[in-house]
Design a protein around this motif. Structure first.
Motif, PDB file in Angstrom:
ATOM      1  N   ILE A  10       1.702   0.292  -5.077  1.00 34.84           N
ATOM      2  CA  ILE A  10       2.015  -1.123  -4.912  1.00 34.84           C
ATOM      3  C   ILE A  10       2.813  -1.620  -6.111  1.00 34.84           C
ATOM      4  N   ALA A  11       2.393  -1.207  -7.306  1.00 34.31           N
ATOM      5  CA  ALA A  11       3.093  -1.645  -8.508  1.00 34.31           C
ATOM      6  C   ALA A  11       4.545  -1.188  -8.491  1.00 34.31           C
ATOM      7  N   LEU A  12       4.797  -0.035  -7.839  1.00 38.33           N
ATOM      8  CA  LEU A  12       6.172   0.471  -7.741  1.00 38.33           C
ATOM      9  C   LEU A  12       6.886  -0.044  -6.489  1.00 38.33           C
ATOM     10  N   LEU A  13       6.243  -0.989  -5.792  1.00 38.97           N
ATOM     11  CA  LEU A  13       6.771  -1.579  -4.557  1.00 38.97           C
ATOM     12  C   LEU A  13       6.947  -0.555  -3.450  1.00 38.97           C
ATOM     13  N   GLN A  14       6.219   0.549  -3.526  1.00 39.90           N
ATOM     14  CA  GLN A  14       6.284   1.557  -2.454  1.00 39.90           C
ATOM     15  C   GLN A  14       5.237   1.222  -1.388  1.00 39.90           C
ATOM     16  N   TYR A  15       5.450   0.101  -0.707  1.00 36.15           N
ATOM     17  CA  TYR A  15       4.445  -0.352   0.252  1.00 36.15           C
ATOM     18  C   TYR A  15       4.162   0.635   1.379  1.00 36.15           C
ATOM     19  N   PRO A  16       5.190   1.277   1.960  1.00 38.37           N
ATOM     20  CA  PRO A  16       4.862   2.214   3.046  1.00 38.37           C
ATOM     21  C   PRO A  16       3.942   3.334   2.595  1.00 38.37           C
ATOM     22  N   SER A  17       4.201   3.907   1.444  1.00 39.89           N
ATOM     23  CA  SER A  17       3.345   5.010   1.007  1.00 39.89           C
ATOM     24  C   SER A  17       1.965   4.488   0.604  1.00 39.89           C
ATOM     25  N   ALA A  18       1.924   3.285   0.010  1.00 38.44           N
ATOM     26  CA  ALA A  18       0.622   2.665  -0.288  1.00 38.44           C
ATOM     27  C   ALA A  18      -0.160   2.444   1.000  1.00 38.44           C
ATOM     28  N   SER A  19       0.541   2.004   2.046  1.00 41.64           N
ATOM     29  CA  SER A  19      -0.125   1.732   3.318  1.00 41.64           C
ATOM     30  C   SER A  19      -0.694   3.002   3.929  1.00 41.64           C
ATOM     31  N   ALA A  20       0.085   4.080   3.876  1.00 42.32           N
ATOM     32  CA  ALA A  20      -0.396   5.340   4.444  1.00 42.32           C
ATOM     33  C   ALA A  20      -1.660   5.798   3.727  1.00 42.32           C
ATOM     34  N   THR A  21      -1.637   5.733   2.383  1.00 40.78           N
ATOM     35  CA  THR A  21      -2.828   6.115   1.628  1.00 40.78           C
ATOM     36  C   THR A  21      -3.989   5.202   1.994  1.00 40.78           C
ATOM     37  N   ALA A  22      -3.711   3.898   2.126  1.00 39.05           N
ATOM     38  CA  ALA A  22      -4.760   2.938   2.447  1.00 39.05           C
ATOM     39  C   ALA A  22      -5.395   3.249   3.790  1.00 39.05           C
ATOM     40  N   ILE A  23      -4.559   3.648   4.766  1.00 39.96           N
ATOM     41  CA  ILE A  23      -5.102   3.955   6.092  1.00 39.96           C
ATOM     42  C   ILE A  23      -6.002   5.186   6.032  1.00 39.96           C
ATOM     43  N   VAL A  24      -5.560   6.190   5.280  1.00 38.17           N
ATOM     44  CA  VAL A  24      -6.400   7.388   5.150  1.00 38.17           C
ATOM     45  C   VAL A  24      -7.720   7.039   4.453  1.00 38.17           C
ATOM     46  N   LEU A  25      -7.633   6.189   3.426  1.00 39.30           N
ATOM     47  CA  LEU A  25      -8.848   5.757   2.731  1.00 39.30           C
ATOM     48  C   LEU A  25      -9.771   5.003   3.679  1.00 39.30           C
ATOM     49  N   LEU A  26      -9.186   4.083   4.450  1.00 41.45           N
ATOM     50  CA  LEU A  26      -9.996   3.288   5.385  1.00 41.45           C
ATOM     51  C   LEU A  26     -10.701   4.192   6.385  1.00 41.45           C
ATOM     52  N   ALA A  27      -9.935   5.166   6.922  1.00 41.56           N
ATOM     53  CA  ALA A  27     -10.534   6.095   7.882  1.00 41.56           C
ATOM     54  C   ALA A  27     -11.689   6.848   7.237  1.00 41.56           C
ATOM     55  N   THR A  28     -11.487   7.309   6.001  1.00 46.44           N
ATOM     56  CA  THR A  28     -12.544   8.046   5.306  1.00 46.44           C
ATOM     57  C   THR A  28     -13.793   7.183   5.151  1.00 46.44           C
ATOM     58  N   VAL A  29     -13.576   5.937   4.700  1.00 48.53           N
ATOM     59  CA  VAL A  29     -14.715   5.037   4.488  1.00 48.53           C
ATOM     60  C   VAL A  29     -15.434   4.772   5.808  1.00 48.53           C
ATOM     61  N   ASP A  48       6.910  10.544   7.427  1.00 53.52           N
ATOM     62  CA  ASP A  48       7.183  11.056   6.086  1.00 53.52           C
ATOM     63  C   ASP A  48       6.101  10.710   5.076  1.00 53.52           C
ATOM     64  N   ASN A  49       5.601   9.449   5.161  1.00 53.71           N
ATOM     65  CA  ASN A  49       4.595   9.022   4.183  1.00 53.71           C
ATOM     66  C   ASN A  49       3.344   9.864   4.275  1.00 53.71           C
ATOM     67  N   TYR A  50       2.931  10.119   5.529  1.00 53.85           N
ATOM     68  CA  TYR A  50       1.714  10.922   5.719  1.00 53.85           C
ATOM     69  C   TYR A  50       1.967  12.369   5.333  1.00 53.85           C
ATOM     70  N   GLU A  51       3.156  12.885   5.715  1.00 54.69           N
ATOM     71  CA  GLU A  51       3.485  14.267   5.359  1.00 54.69           C
ATOM     72  C   GLU A  51       3.461  14.459   3.855  1.00 54.69           C
ATOM     73  N   PHE A  52       4.066  13.490   3.169  1.00 53.53           N
ATOM     74  CA  PHE A  52       4.083  13.578   1.707  1.00 53.53           C
ATOM     75  C   PHE A  52       2.664  13.518   1.154  1.00 53.53           C
ATOM     76  N   LEU A  53       1.867  12.612   1.732  1.00 52.42           N
ATOM     77  CA  LEU A  53       0.498  12.405   1.266  1.00 52.42           C
ATOM     78  C   LEU A  53      -0.335  13.673   1.410  1.00 52.42           C
ATOM     79  N   PHE A  54      -0.278  14.263   2.629  1.00 54.53           N
ATOM     80  CA  PHE A  54      -1.115  15.439   2.875  1.00 54.53           C
ATOM     81  C   PHE A  54      -0.520  16.698   2.250  1.00 54.53           C
ATOM     82  N   GLY A  55       0.779  16.645   1.893  1.00 49.49           N
ATOM     83  CA  GLY A  55       1.416  17.815   1.297  1.00 49.49           C
ATOM     84  C   GLY A  55       1.244  17.874  -0.206  1.00 49.49           C
TER      85      GLY A  55
END
Lengths: 278, 273
Positions: B237-256, B40-47
């Motif tokens: 992170i500020a909203l305590l949405q760690y799973p969605s923060a993590s998904a974004t972080a992974i995509v960022l890491l992959a990009t970098v 869901d986190n990734y789907e939301f992110l890419f959607g």
């Protein structure tokens, strides 16, 4: 000497502008921190006073500045010592190929290029999920090491790439044990570079923000405290604090550079210390 | 010898990254995060359109900052390496360029306020010269301010590696080029720049990764008006949405990492130290 080409003067001017660009803003807040009592965040100066510095020492309503300063220094020293020791050991080990050396090298590069917020988030999650408390001296300490160690190691790699191995061979031929070779031959030779590693270790930790953000727990380090102030303090007291910490940083840098200069001089003057080792 | 290093990297780099990967598949409620395995986190992110805009912003900042830091950094390094003739002066001026690196980034950002503010030095000077009639609003808290701060903070990362490679260029090569009839521009283009490429690449890696991973400069200098990927993560992170923060972080890491992977094809870092 051949005469200077015209490009020299153009580039000198460019360099001068670059230095002004680097230091100008910091000097400006240095000046503005002496703003008079009724003054604001920009020019003109409304008188000259030490008001905002006194303010910094007196009122503690904004937060715990001095506590965070103490924590930052202790943490900086912890990170500095660890960085020096681990970097030297790593540098020595990396002179030979060993199982996993390739992977470890890429991990070091990863630590260098990974977005800092990932370290902050990851270490924070690791501690909270395993039921540990995040604290600046544990999770904060480790998170900062992922930033200082790569720098320390890169310096050590550069040092050992230029290291003349015949000194060690000579020591071995004279019957020195491996430990004696390191203690009395290798370490004295690389000592000046260790000052550089220590400088990186301390200052990078002392100024680190992003990696400590989610890993320092309820007690802030100084950069976190300053960042907190930017959102709710709109008086030159912010500049006063900025000026003081910058002066402190410059003091530390100056001390390290003087130490490096001194050890180089001593080395040049003393020449050989043959026979004094054991 | 190497075990402390391996231990630190294991515990504070590898395990956190693995955990971020795991958590990126978890589910978040308003108060807590629940172990799960869902996309869901990734789907939301890419959607979401926001994601693409924010990634575009991130690349935009990286590219513009890279161009400026490269030009300024190369010029400064070239001046130090080829126009300053005594080693003592070279070291002294080089240190002058590196000292700011050892001071606080946040304070260096704050120090732009009196320059760029509405009543700041830039505006008052421009008005007294008659260039503008009223204060320009876009100086502070804008993309301009963000990029200015990036250039201010990270040009050192270009100067140092480029200077380092330039110092190792054999001066007789330049002499040979001059003897063969090359003029200054030709020497620069055909001799110095090709030999400086490794330094340029290392500087590029530093600047690009620092800008792409940044979240604090963008937040502070744009006055929370612009966003890059780092800010997206820190907001979650500020909203305590760690799973969605993590998904974004992974995509960022992959990009970098992909960006670095491409850049590393042009340079062997171990050879350049």
């Amino acid at each position: 000497m051949e005469p200077r080409p015209r490009s020299f003067y153009v580039l000198s001017a460019f360099f001068g502008l670059f230095v002004l660009f680097l230091y100008g803003p910091t000097l400006t807040i240095g000046i503005l921190s002496f703003q008079g009592e009724g003054g604001g965040l920009t020019f003109p100066m409304r008188g000259v006073s030490m008001y905002w510095f006194y303010d910094l020492f007196e009122q503690q309503a904004v937060g715990d500045i001095w506590g965070s300063f103490r924590r930052s220094i202790v943490l900086g020293l912890m990170v500095m010592v660890t960085t020096v020791v681990v970097s030297v050991m790593g540098g020595l080990a990396f002179r030979k190929k060993f199982a996993g050396s390739g992977i470890l090298f890429y991990l070091i590069i990863t630590a260098l290029v990974i977005p800092s917020i990932l370290v902050s988030l990851g270490v924070g999650l690791l501690f909270s999920q395993s039921g540990l408390n995040v604290h600046w001296s544990t999770s904060g300490f480790g998170a900062q090491l992922t930033w200082t160690l790569p720098f320390g190691l890169l310096i050590m790699f550069a040092v050992f790439n230029r290291f003349d191995k015949s000194y060690e061979e000579a020591a071995r031929d004279l019957g020195a044990t491996p430990w004696q070779t390191i203690r009395y031959v290798v370490l004295p030779i690389i000592a000046p570079s260790l000052i550089g590693v220590a400088l990186f270790g301390f200052t990078l930790s002392y100024d680190e923000f992003a990696r400590t953000l989610l890993t320092s727990g309820s007690y802030n380090t100084l950069p976190l405290e300053i960042y907190g102030m930017t959102t709710n303090v709109t008086s030159p007291v912010l500049y006063a604090l900025g000026t003081l910490t910058t002066l402190f940083s410059l003091l530390i840098i100056g001390a390290f550079l003087a130490l490096a200069l001194l050890s180089n001089r001593r080395k040049a003057r003393a020449g050989s210390d043959a026979g004094k080792a054991v | 010898m190497v075990s402390p290093l391996a231990a630190v990297l294991m515990f504070f780099l590898v395990m956190p990254i693995i955990l971020i990967v795991i958590v990126s598949f978890w589910r978040a409620t308003e108060f807590s995060i629940i172990p799960a395995f869902e996309f869901d986190n990734y789907e939301f992110l890419f959607g979401s359109n926001v994601t693409y805009k924010v990634f575009y912003n991130t690349f935009k900042y990286a590219l513009i900052t890279w161009a400026f830091t490269l030009v300024i950094g190369f010029t400064v390094a070239y001046y130090l390496a080829f126009h300053i003739r005594s080693l003592t002066w070279q070291i002294a001026l080089f240190l002058l360029c590196t000292i700011p690196f050892w001071t606080s980034n946040i304070i260096r950002m704050i120090s732009w306020i009196p320059f760029l503010g509405r009543n700041g030095i830039a505006n008052t000077t421009l008005m007294s010269w008659g260039v503008i009639d009223e204060p320009v609003e876009w100086l502070l808290f804008s993309d301009f301010a963000v990029i200015l701060a990036f250039v201010h903070l990270y040009t050192l990362f270009m100067v140092v590696p480029i200077f380092n490679t330039m110092m190792r260029i054999d001066k007789s090569l330049i002499e040979a080029a001059r003897d063969a009839g090359a003029n200054g521009a030709q020497i620069l283009w055909n001799v110095i720049i090709p030999l400086t490429k490794p330094g340029i690449m290392i500087g590029t890696i530093f600047v690009v990764t620092l800008v792409m991973g940044d979240f604090i400069t963008v937040r502070f200098m744009s006055g929370s008006q612009s966003a890059n990927v780092g800010r997206l993560i820190s907001n979650d992170i500020a909203l305590l949405q760690y799973p969605s923060a993590s998904a974004t972080a992974i995509v960022l890491l992959a990009t970098v990492l992909i960006t670095i992977g491409i850049l590393l094809r042009f340079v062997d870092i171990r050879k350049e130290l």
